[in-house]
Write a protein that holds these residues in place. Structure first.
Motif, PDB file in Angstrom:
ATOM      1  N   ASP A  90       0.808  -1.225   0.000  1.00 21.78           N
ATOM      2  CA  ASP A  90       0.000   0.000   0.000  1.00 21.78           C
ATOM      3  C   ASP A  90       0.838   1.271   0.000  1.00 21.78           C
ATOM      4  N   GLY A  91       2.145   1.140  -0.057  1.00 19.10           N
ATOM      5  CA  GLY A  91       3.021   2.311  -0.038  1.00 19.10           C
ATOM      6  C   GLY A  91       3.888   2.327   1.209  1.00 19.10           C
ATOM      7  N   TRP A  92       4.500   3.473   1.478  1.00 17.10           N
ATOM      8  CA  TRP A  92       5.395   3.600   2.621  1.00 17.10           C
ATOM      9  C   TRP A  92       4.603   3.635   3.920  1.00 17.10           C
ATOM     10  N   ALA A  93       5.097   2.890   4.917  1.00 14.66           N
ATOM     11  CA  ALA A  93       4.412   2.813   6.208  1.00 14.66           C
ATOM     12  C   ALA A  93       5.435   2.850   7.337  1.00 14.66           C
ATOM     13  N   PHE A  94       5.024   3.418   8.456  1.00 13.32           N
ATOM     14  CA  PHE A  94       5.837   3.407   9.658  1.00 13.32           C
ATOM     15  C   PHE A  94       6.078   1.959  10.073  1.00 13.32           C
ATOM     16  N   SER A  95       7.317   1.652  10.482  1.00 14.04           N
ATOM     17  CA  SER A  95       7.652   0.302  10.921  1.00 14.04           C
ATOM     18  C   SER A  95       7.819   0.264  12.442  1.00 14.04           C
ATOM     19  N   HIS A  96       8.800   1.033  12.975  1.00 15.96           N
ATOM     20  CA  HIS A  96       9.023   1.012  14.417  1.00 15.96           C
ATOM     21  C   HIS A  96       9.956   2.143  14.834  1.00 15.96           C
ATOM     22  N   PHE A  97       9.893   2.454  16.132  1.00 11.65           N
ATOM     23  CA  PHE A  97      10.841   3.361  16.778  1.00 11.65           C
ATOM     24  C   PHE A  97      11.899   2.505  17.458  1.00 11.65           C
ATOM     25  N   PHE A  98      13.090   3.051  17.610  1.00 11.05           N
ATOM     26  CA  PHE A  98      14.108   2.369  18.389  1.00 11.05           C
ATOM     27  C   PHE A  98      15.139   3.376  18.859  1.00 11.05           C
ATOM     28  N   GLU A  99      15.941   2.956  19.808  1.00  9.20           N
ATOM     29  CA  GLU A  99      17.064   3.763  20.267  1.00  9.20           C
ATOM     30  C   GLU A  99      18.225   2.824  20.510  1.00  9.20           C
ATOM     31  N   GLY A 100      19.342   3.360  20.934  1.00  9.51           N
ATOM     32  CA  GLY A 100      20.521   2.546  21.163  1.00  9.51           C
ATOM     33  C   GLY A 100      21.756   3.251  20.636  1.00  9.51           C
ATOM     34  N   PRO A 101      22.878   2.548  20.611  1.00  5.93           N
ATOM     35  CA  PRO A 101      24.150   3.196  20.267  1.00  5.93           C
ATOM     36  C   PRO A 101      24.224   3.707  18.830  1.00  5.93           C
ATOM     37  N   TYR A 102      23.461   3.131  17.919  1.00  6.87           N
ATOM     38  CA  TYR A 102      23.545   3.586  16.527  1.00  6.87           C
ATOM     39  C   TYR A 102      22.992   5.001  16.338  1.00  6.87           C
ATOM     40  N   ILE A 103      22.163   5.473  17.240  1.00  7.64           N
ATOM     41  CA  ILE A 103      21.603   6.822  17.102  1.00  7.64           C
ATOM     42  C   ILE A 103      22.722   7.858  17.256  1.00  7.64           C
ATOM     43  N   ALA A 104      23.427   7.807  18.383  1.00  5.57           N
ATOM     44  CA  ALA A 104      24.523   8.755  18.611  1.00  5.57           C
ATOM     45  C   ALA A 104      25.643   8.549  17.597  1.00  5.57           C
ATOM     46  N   SER A 105      25.895   7.310  17.230  1.00  5.59           N
ATOM     47  CA  SER A 105      26.955   7.014  16.274  1.00  5.59           C
ATOM     48  C   SER A 105      26.619   7.574  14.884  1.00  5.59           C
ATOM     49  N   THR A 106      25.367   7.475  14.487  1.00  3.52           N
ATOM     50  CA  THR A 106      24.942   8.044  13.202  1.00  3.52           C
ATOM     51  C   THR A 106      25.097   9.561  13.225  1.00  3.52           C
ATOM     52  N   ALA A 107      24.654  10.187  14.302  1.00  2.56           N
ATOM     53  CA  ALA A 107      24.780  11.652  14.412  1.00  2.56           C
ATOM     54  C   ALA A 107      26.249  12.071  14.368  1.00  2.56           C
ATOM     55  N   ARG A 108      27.098  11.324  15.053  1.00  2.57           N
ATOM     56  CA  ARG A 108      28.534  11.641  15.051  1.00  2.57           C
ATOM     57  C   ARG A 108      29.120  11.491  13.648  1.00  2.57           C
ATOM     58  N   ALA A 109      28.787  10.406  12.957  1.00  5.27           N
ATOM     59  CA  ALA A 109      29.309  10.182  11.601  1.00  5.27           C
ATOM     60  C   ALA A 109      28.821  11.263  10.639  1.00  5.27           C
ATOM     61  N   LEU A 110      27.593  11.718  10.798  1.00  7.17           N
ATOM     62  CA  LEU A 110      27.084  12.802   9.945  1.00  7.17           C
ATOM     63  C   LEU A 110      27.836  14.103  10.212  1.00  7.17           C
ATOM     64  N   ARG A 111      28.130  14.386  11.486  1.00  7.86           N
ATOM     65  CA  ARG A 111      28.925  15.586  11.807  1.00  7.86           C
ATOM     66  C   ARG A 111      30.318  15.492  11.190  1.00  7.86           C
ATOM     67  N   GLN A 112      30.925  14.308  11.261  1.00 15.18           N
ATOM     68  CA  GLN A 112      32.235  14.098  10.632  1.00 15.18           C
ATOM     69  C   GLN A 112      32.149  14.364   9.129  1.00 15.18           C
ATOM     70  N   ALA A 113      31.116  13.832   8.499  1.00 24.03           N
ATOM     71  CA  ALA A 113      30.969  13.946   7.048  1.00 24.03           C
ATOM     72  C   ALA A 113      30.774  15.394   6.621  1.00 24.03           C
ATOM     73  N   GLU A 114      30.130  16.193   7.451  1.00 23.34           N
ATOM     74  CA  GLU A 114      29.914  17.605   7.115  1.00 23.34           C
ATOM     75  C   GLU A 114      31.221  18.377   7.043  1.00 23.34           C
ATOM     76  N   LEU A 115      32.276  17.870   7.669  1.00 20.25           N
ATOM     77  CA  LEU A 115      33.566  18.539   7.661  1.00 20.25           C
ATOM     78  C   LEU A 115      34.411  18.195   6.430  1.00 20.25           C
ATOM     79  N   LEU A 116      33.976  17.212   5.665  1.00 19.82           N
ATOM     80  CA  LEU A 116      34.716  16.821   4.467  1.00 19.82           C
ATOM     81  C   LEU A 116      34.561  17.885   3.389  1.00 19.82           C
TER      82      LEU A 116
END
Length: 195
Positions: A90-116
């Motif tokens: 039927d198209g795009w649908a919400f799957s689930h919420f989650f938290e854990g170490p990948y949240i902060a790690s993703t934010a950190r990697a994005l900040r690193q990438a912005e400096l490239l």
């Protein structure tokens, strides 16, 4: 800013906004950060989530497939959780919420990438066979974020926790990391057989 974040499908964003607005969805999410967030929660930085399959020692190019879109969910100060969406008949649908170490790690990697200095399109690339998630910095910034395969000069930033022997947050070209992954997934020789 050298990152060109691809636009998420509008129905995917609407499904996340609807889930954030639903007390039942947030309460049953089993993510304490969502339930205790002091301010308004907003979905940010939609990233296409691709899965890398078929890593083999034979040098064959692995396959990638779009598994969904991931949104970082932020309170007024920082990302506190994430929301995944998936494509249904039927198209795009919400799957689930989650938290854990990948949240902060993703934010950190994005900040690193912005400096490239090079411009990239950020995506997520999952390697389920190694329980590994990377930030995939795709050099083709104007293509649809839902398609494509990692090019040899694209960067992969392993997110923490990374598998043993792979350094988290150290950007590597696909041409450098893929052989390491291939070796990690090669079957161990049987005892008594020549190597």
């Amino acid at each position: 800013m050298p990152l060109h974040v691809p636009p998420a499908p509008a129905p995917a964003l609407r499904s996340v906004l609807a889930a954030l607005g639903s007390p039942t969805a947030v309460r049953e999410a089993r993510t304490p950060a969502l339930r205790s967030a002091p301010g308004p929660l907003t979905p940010e930085l939609p990233l296409p989530l691709h899965v890398l399959d078929g890593i083999t020692p034979g040098g064959r190019t692995p396959r990638t497939r779009l598994a969904g879109w991931r949104f970082l969910i932020s309170d007024p100060d920082r990302p506190v959780a994430a929301a995944d969406t998936r494509l249904t008949p039927d198209g795009w649908a919400f799957s689930h919420f989650f938290e854990g170490p990948y949240i902060a790690s993703t934010a950190r990697a994005l900040r690193q990438a912005e400096l490239l200095t090079t411009h990239y399109q950020p995506r997520l690339l999952s390697v389920p066979e190694l329980y590994m998630l990377t930030l995939w910095l795709h050099g083709a910034t104007t293509v649809d974020g839902a398609s494509g395969t990692p090019a040899p000069h694209d960067l992969l930033v392993p997110l923490a926790p990374a598998p043993p022997g792979i350094c988290a947050h150290r950007p590597l070209r696909v041409s450098e990391l893929l052989p390491v992954l291939t070796l990690r997934l090669a079957p161990a020789p049987l005892l008594g057989q020549p190597v």
